[in-house]
Every structure is written in C-alpha cells, then in structure tokens.
Design a protein around this motif. Structure first.
Motif, PDB file in Angstrom:
ATOM      1  N   ARG A 174       1.457   3.502 -10.890  1.00 44.31           N
ATOM      2  CA  ARG A 174       1.398   4.022  -9.518  1.00 44.31           C
ATOM      3  C   ARG A 174       2.470   5.095  -9.351  1.00 44.31           C
ATOM      4  O   ARG A 174       3.465   5.128 -10.069  1.00 44.31           O
ATOM      5  CB  ARG A 174       1.556   2.914  -8.477  1.00 44.31           C
ATOM      6  N   GLN A 175       2.267   5.949  -8.374  1.00 41.82           N
ATOM      7  CA  GLN A 175       3.163   7.094  -8.201  1.00 41.82           C
ATOM      8  C   GLN A 175       4.428   6.751  -7.437  1.00 41.82           C
ATOM      9  O   GLN A 175       5.495   7.296  -7.726  1.00 41.82           O
ATOM     10  CB  GLN A 175       2.426   8.224  -7.480  1.00 41.82           C
ATOM     11  N   ASP A 176       4.316   5.877  -6.446  1.00 45.47           N
ATOM     12  CA  ASP A 176       5.470   5.632  -5.569  1.00 45.47           C
ATOM     13  C   ASP A 176       6.377   4.543  -6.132  1.00 45.47           C
ATOM     14  O   ASP A 176       6.521   3.452  -5.575  1.00 45.47           O
ATOM     15  CB  ASP A 176       5.006   5.288  -4.154  1.00 45.47           C
TER      16      ASP A 176
ATOM     17  N   GLY B  50       0.821  -1.199   0.000  1.00 43.45           N
ATOM     18  CA  GLY B  50       0.000   0.000   0.000  1.00 43.45           C
ATOM     19  C   GLY B  50       0.856   1.250   0.000  1.00 43.45           C
ATOM     20  O   GLY B  50       2.091   1.188  -0.119  1.00 43.45           O
ATOM     21  N   PRO B  51       0.233   2.396   0.136  1.00 39.48           N
ATOM     22  CA  PRO B  51       0.979   3.666   0.156  1.00 39.48           C
ATOM     23  C   PRO B  51       2.014   3.669   1.278  1.00 39.48           C
ATOM     24  O   PRO B  51       1.794   3.143   2.362  1.00 39.48           O
ATOM     25  CB  PRO B  51      -0.123   4.697   0.414  1.00 39.48           C
ATOM     26  N   GLY B  52       3.147   4.277   0.974  1.00 35.84           N
ATOM     27  CA  GLY B  52       4.219   4.372   1.967  1.00 35.84           C
ATOM     28  C   GLY B  52       5.364   3.425   1.706  1.00 35.84           C
ATOM     29  O   GLY B  52       6.475   3.650   2.192  1.00 35.84           O
TER      30      GLY B  52
END
Length: 408
Positions: free
Chosen positions: A35-37, A9-11
């Motif tokens: 996705r950005q990350d 997930g994010p992070g």
C-alpha cells in the motif's frame, strides 16, 4: 496481509518500525508494494557513535523506495544494568507516541521466523510456561495501536534475498553478534541445529493456538464477573478467580510488562488472604468480594504535568493550558483533598490515595477521577487509563487467521 486486518482505509497511514537492518528494510520494501500510505519510524538510540549517521542514511534509503520516514531520538538512555530492557521500553514508547502523532493505528515490525525460534528457546530456558512458549504473536494489540508481525513465517535468509534482489543497502548492527547477550547465544545455537529451529517454531504455533483458546475463555469470565474502575482497580467476586486472569489483572494494575510468577499467583487466586504482589494490592472488600488495586508504596514519583505525559505507566494526561510547575502525582492523603460535605467515598482510602492528581506546590489542584477541580486551569484535565498492555488482548498467534480477536 488481508488476514492480519482489519486495515484502515485511505487517509490513515500504517507505520513501520525500521532499524535500518536487512530485516526491517525488507519489510519497508514489501509494505510499500502492499500500500502507498506507509510511514517509516526510525529510532536513533544513541548507544553507538555511528547510530545518528546510520539512522539518517536509513531515511535516505527509505526515501529512494518512496517511503516517507520520521527520525525518533531517544533521550536519557544510559548504559548500565538492564540496558537492553530499558532501551526496548523507550523505543516502543517513542514508536507508539509517533503512531499517535501521525494517526496510525497499526505498527508493522520485522520479527521473522529466526527471531521466533530464539524467543521460544530463551523462554523455555526461563521456564516461562505455556503462554511464554507461544512466543510472539502475529498481531498484538497494546494501548492504542496494534503491533503486527507479518514476517514471522519467513526466514532471515529470505529477507536478505529480498533486499539484495531489490538492490537495497542496509545497516549491520554489531551488537546482534555480541555473545554476551542471551539472544545472540540462542541465535548461534540455532544456526547449528536446523531441526531444533523448526521444532521450536512448530511448538510456538501449537502453544499459540492453545493460548488463543484460553484467552477467549478468560475474557468471557472477566466480562461476566469483574468490574474495572477507570481509576485503575478491579472488583472481583467472592470465591476463586482463575489464576491466569488474576495474573493478567495484577500485570495491568501494576503497570508491568510481564505477569508475576505463576506459583506466586496460585495461592492468591483462591482469595484466602490479603497480599501485595508485583505492584498490586489484593484486599477483601464488601460481601466477600475482593479489590485488586495499585500498591501505594509502588506508585511512580511526581513528574511535570504536560498534556500527553504518562504517569505510573498507566495514566495519560490530556489537558490544555496547565500552569508551569504543576506536577502529576498520587493524590495522597484523602482528608487533604476530599470536599467537605460530600460524604464518604464507597472506595477505601488506600485506593483513593493512588489516584492520579494534579499538584501545585504542596496542594492538590485536581483529582479528575473523583470529579475534583480546584482551579479553572484544571477544568478540562482528564487522565486516561492506558496501561502498557490490555488485560487480555486476544492476540493472534499463527493458525489460519480466522480467530475473532477480543480485547479487555
């Protein structure tokens, strides 16, 4: 991408191995849309005078795509025998270390359909067996990261079209066309025979499906019969062992990238006699059981002790505040470090001698797997057993992506 998950997930970022060529630049472009990350890892191997400049140009191009990047420089890679193999190993070691550093659990690589066909051709010529003909998996779990190949179904022409349509520049590595290398010769042969290319890739998918099924059966056998010790050895029951399982265990215990030859393992799988093979030692133990342990003569030489160091390709040291000049090495003669009054160990001395230890001068300071700590500085030292590959990874080959992945 969804079927190649689960994804963090994010992070937690997803890492991308980017060489700067059209294939990996296409992967970076597509991954950034997914996705950005995402974080690009660019390795400068230093084998060509232009490599540093090309790596820096690649980072600039990635930044224009909105993809942050890290430059990883290989040190100590010298020209000579098996240079391609050594470069590949060092490159992946650097990539895995960077993944740990940024907290990435997944590493995307840009292998495509052409690479897959080339791999099958080379392994077929080497008579590597059914497992080898499965070639590269879509997902391959290694020590503490997953290698994910989302482009295996796509042609190199598609990837060139992708970067051209996006207006992205790339680097052309002249070594890719060097016909002195086996892969370049395979690439040339396949470029002249499209039917062979398609047939090899179809065969790889069939072999991959069979390999997933066999991995599942072997994993169940291991879970039911084998006992793996954190010190790097395995206890096997009396009676025959599936040859494929024994080969996988020998690879892991020996810290190798590839299992030994099938014909070399077949006779040993029946447990008929003691032997050494590919850096592992097979020996009889209690009640008809067998031990598969590291071969003492094959362990790595001592090296400086620092947190994060990998010794014998299997053990990662985690420690704080170690004194300078301490080293990591095999524990050696048991009588020199075994505590008086403890009583004898249940394990053979030839196995205990191969354990990772911390040394100061000519004295063993710590053998963490045996609970031995002779110096306060070694009190928190731990050696994590992380061989280059798991015994059986449950790698995902082709198919519909619905297979449950298992790992031992």
């Amino acid at each position: 991408m969804a079927r190649l998950g689960p994804w963090p997930g994010p992070g937690l970022p997803v890492a991308i191995a980017v060489s700067g060529g059209a294939d990996s630049m296409a992967l970076a472009c597509l991954a950034r849309q997914w996705r950005q990350d995402v974080v690009a890892l660019v390795v400068d191997h230093g084998l060509r005078a232009e490599s540093r400049r090309e790596a820096e140009e690649t980072l600039t191009r990635l930044a224009a795509l909105g993809v942050p990047g890290r430059l990883l420089t290989l040190e100590g890679l010298e020209r000579g025998p098996r240079m391609a193999e050594r470069a590949r190993r060092m490159r992946y070691q650097a990539l895995f270390a960077a993944c740990r550093d940024i907290g990435a659990l997944d590493l995307l690589v840009a292998h495509h359909a052409g690479d897959q066909a080339e791999t099958v051709m080379m392994r077929s010529r080497a008579a590597s067996g059914d497992d080898g003909l499965a070639a590269m998996a879509l997902v391959t779990p290694v020590a503490d990261v997953r290698i994910v190949r989302p482009l295996l179904a796509f042609s190199k022409a598609s990837l060139y079209a992708t970067v051209r349509a996006a207006g992205i520049a790339w680097v052309e590595d002249p070594s890719n066309a060097d016909l002195r290398t086996e892969r370049a010769r395979a690439r040339q042969a396949l470029a002249c025979d499209g039917e062979l290319d398609a047939r090899l890739r179809a065969g790889a998918m069939q072999a991959g499906t069979a390999r997933m099924a066999q991995d599942h059966d072997d994993t169940r056998w291991l879970a039911a019969h084998a006992r793996y010790h954190a010190g790097g050895w395995v206890v096997l029951p009396a009676g025959p062992v599936p040859p494929r399982v024994l080969a996988a265990l020998i690879r892991v215990i020996g810290g190798r990238d590839y299992p030994p030859r099938r014909d070399s393992v077949a006779a040993l799988a029946h447990g008929s006699k003691a032997a050494t093979l590919a850096g592992a030692r097979i020996m009889p133990w209690r009640d008809g059981q067998w031990l598969v342990a590291r071969e003492e003569a094959a362990v790595a030489p001592p090296m400086p002790a620092r947190s994060g160091a990998v010794w014998d390709r299997r053990f990662v040291l985690h420690a704080r505040g170690l004194p300078p000049r301490w080293r990591i090495g095999a524990a050696g003669p048991v009588a020199a470090w075994w505590p008086a009054g403890r009583g004898r160990s249940v394990w053979p001395a030839c196995v205990l001698r191969t354990l990772p230890a911390l040394w100061s001068g000519n004295e063993v300071m710590s053998v963490p797997h045996m609970g031995l700590y002779r110096h306060d500085a070694a009190g928190d030292a731990v050696f994590m057993n992380q061989p280059p590959h798991p015994v059986l990874s449950g790698a995902l080959f082709g198919g519909d992506g619905g297979q449950q992945q298992v790992r031992l």
